[in-house]
Scaffold this motif. Structure first.
Motif, PDB file in Angstrom:
ATOM      1  N   TYR A  60       0.808  -1.211   0.000  1.00 41.25           N
ATOM      2  CA  TYR A  60       0.000   0.000   0.000  1.00 41.25           C
ATOM      3  C   TYR A  60       0.848   1.271   0.000  1.00 41.25           C
ATOM      4  CZ  TYR A  60      -3.751  -3.185   1.266  1.00 41.25           C
ATOM      5  OH  TYR A  60      -4.666  -4.206   1.263  1.00 41.25           O
ATOM      6  N   TYR A 119      -3.928   6.552   3.629  1.00 40.19           N
ATOM      7  CA  TYR A 119      -4.176   5.421   2.745  1.00 40.19           C
ATOM      8  C   TYR A 119      -5.374   4.620   3.265  1.00 40.19           C
ATOM      9  CZ  TYR A 119       0.371   6.413   0.710  1.00 40.19           C
ATOM     10  OH  TYR A 119       1.421   7.015   0.080  1.00 40.19           O
ATOM     11  N   PRO A 120      -6.586   4.961   2.805  1.00 38.28           N
ATOM     12  CA  PRO A 120      -7.795   4.291   3.295  1.00 38.28           C
ATOM     13  C   PRO A 120      -7.768   2.769   3.087  1.00 38.28           C
ATOM     14  CG  PRO A 120      -8.361   6.173   1.910  1.00 38.28           C
ATOM     15  CD  PRO A 120      -6.889   6.006   1.833  1.00 38.28           C
ATOM     16  N   ASP A 121      -7.214   2.318   1.964  1.00 39.69           N
ATOM     17  CA  ASP A 121      -7.150   0.878   1.722  1.00 39.69           C
ATOM     18  C   ASP A 121      -6.262   0.185   2.747  1.00 39.69           C
ATOM     19  OD1 ASP A 121      -8.791   1.161  -0.452  1.00 39.69           O
ATOM     20  OD2 ASP A 121      -7.175   1.135  -1.933  1.00 39.69           O
ATOM     21  N   LEU A 122      -5.191   0.834   3.126  1.00 41.50           N
ATOM     22  CA  LEU A 122      -4.282   0.289   4.139  1.00 41.50           C
ATOM     23  C   LEU A 122      -5.001   0.180   5.478  1.00 41.50           C
ATOM     24  CD1 LEU A 122      -1.404  -0.560   5.058  1.00 41.50           C
ATOM     25  CD2 LEU A 122      -0.970   1.852   5.498  1.00 41.50           C
ATOM     26  N   LYS A 123      -5.683   1.254   5.855  1.00 38.63           N
ATOM     27  CA  LYS A 123      -6.396   1.256   7.136  1.00 38.63           C
ATOM     28  C   LYS A 123      -7.501   0.206   7.161  1.00 38.63           C
ATOM     29  CE  LYS A 123      -7.884   5.329   7.923  1.00 38.63           C
ATOM     30  NZ  LYS A 123      -8.291   6.674   8.231  1.00 38.63           N
ATOM     31  N   ALA A 124      -8.071  -0.100   5.993  1.00 37.37           N
ATOM     32  CA  ALA A 124      -9.164  -1.057   5.921  1.00 37.37           C
ATOM     33  C   ALA A 124      -8.682  -2.507   5.861  1.00 37.37           C
ATOM     34  CB  ALA A 124     -10.026  -0.755   4.696  1.00 37.37           C
ATOM     35  N   ASN A 125      -7.408  -2.732   5.603  1.00 40.17           N
ATOM     36  CA  ASN A 125      -6.866  -4.080   5.490  1.00 40.17           C
ATOM     37  C   ASN A 125      -6.950  -4.788   6.841  1.00 40.17           C
ATOM     38  OD1 ASN A 125      -4.556  -6.074   5.799  1.00 40.17           O
ATOM     39  ND2 ASN A 125      -4.565  -5.739   3.589  1.00 40.17           N
ATOM     40  N   GLU A 126      -7.558  -5.964   6.839  1.00 40.53           N
ATOM     41  CA  GLU A 126      -7.779  -6.713   8.082  1.00 40.53           C
ATOM     42  C   GLU A 126      -6.472  -7.125   8.757  1.00 40.53           C
ATOM     43  OE1 GLU A 126      -9.923 -10.846   9.235  1.00 40.53           O
ATOM     44  OE2 GLU A 126     -11.021  -9.548   7.856  1.00 40.53           O
ATOM     45  N   GLN A 129      -4.971  -4.079  10.379  1.00 46.18           N
ATOM     46  CA  GLN A 129      -5.735  -3.735  11.583  1.00 46.18           C
ATOM     47  C   GLN A 129      -5.362  -4.653  12.737  1.00 46.18           C
ATOM     48  OE1 GLN A 129      -9.877  -3.976  10.572  1.00 46.18           O
ATOM     49  NE2 GLN A 129      -9.916  -1.969   9.584  1.00 46.18           N
TER      50      GLN A 129
END
Length: 195
Positions: A60, A119-126, A129
């Motif tokens: 990411y 990086y929204p995609d990074l924050k959303a990655n399980e 997280q």
């Protein structure tokens, strides 16, 4: 004859008192070493989580290589300082170096978290997280272990510095030991993770 017995009793009491002080110093030193062992376990856990977090974030953060490099360099420095301090947790300079290295690692992680916010995609990655949550939990464990270690150091240093304990401590090379401190107020705060 009576003075000889009194003299022997005085000497015996003095020897028993010296043995008591020596044994108490040994006990307190072993308590703070055990406290450091608890910190060591939590720091090892922290240091093991960081490469996984960096590796998971690489896909990411293709434009943020310097941030990832900074985190890994700080982590490697902290691992080195941890190993050095584990060899002699009573050595003040080693404990101070460990505190500084961990402080730099905390700052590097805070920078990583700030970059991750963009990086929204990074924050959303399980996986990310989960790793960030485990890292945050480990930060709390490190804080509790450090508090117990510092309490042990304080008890040891107080007992060591009291008279006549300081004389006996000096005779048997029980040296003063530093608490594990962080350098700045910012570093005292746990990294904030927001999703």
């Amino acid at each position: 004859m009576g003075t000889t017995i009194i003299g022997l009793i005085v000497i015996a009491v003095a020897v028993i008192y010296v043995v008591f002080i020596y044994n108490r110093l040994v006990s307190l030193r072993n308590q703070f070493k055990n406290g450091f062992a608890q910190i060591d376990v939590q720091l090892q856990r922290r240091h093991d989580l960081i490469p996984n977090l960096v590796e998971a974030a690489k896909a990411y953060l293709t434009h943020e290589k310097s941030t990832l490099t900074q985190v890994m360099e700080a982590r490697n420095n902290a691992v080195s300082a941890q190993k050095d301090a584990a060899g002699d947790p009573g050595e003040t300079t080693k404990i101070q170096r460990l505190g500084s290295a961990e402080n730099l690692l905390t700052k590097a992680l805070a920078n990583f978290y700030a970059v991750a916010e963009n990086y929204p995609d990074l924050k959303a990655n399980e996986t990310i997280q989960q790793l960030m949550e485990e890292l945050s939990s480990t930060e709390n464990r490190v804080a509790f272990a450090r508090q117990a270690y510092n309490d042990g150091i304080m008890s040891y240093n107080i007992f060591r510095e009291q008279f006549p304990n300081n004389v006996i401590a000096g005779m048997f090379a029980f040296r003063e030991t530093a608490q594990l401190q962080l350098d700045s107020p910012e570093a005292r705060q746990a990294p904030k993770v927001a999703f």
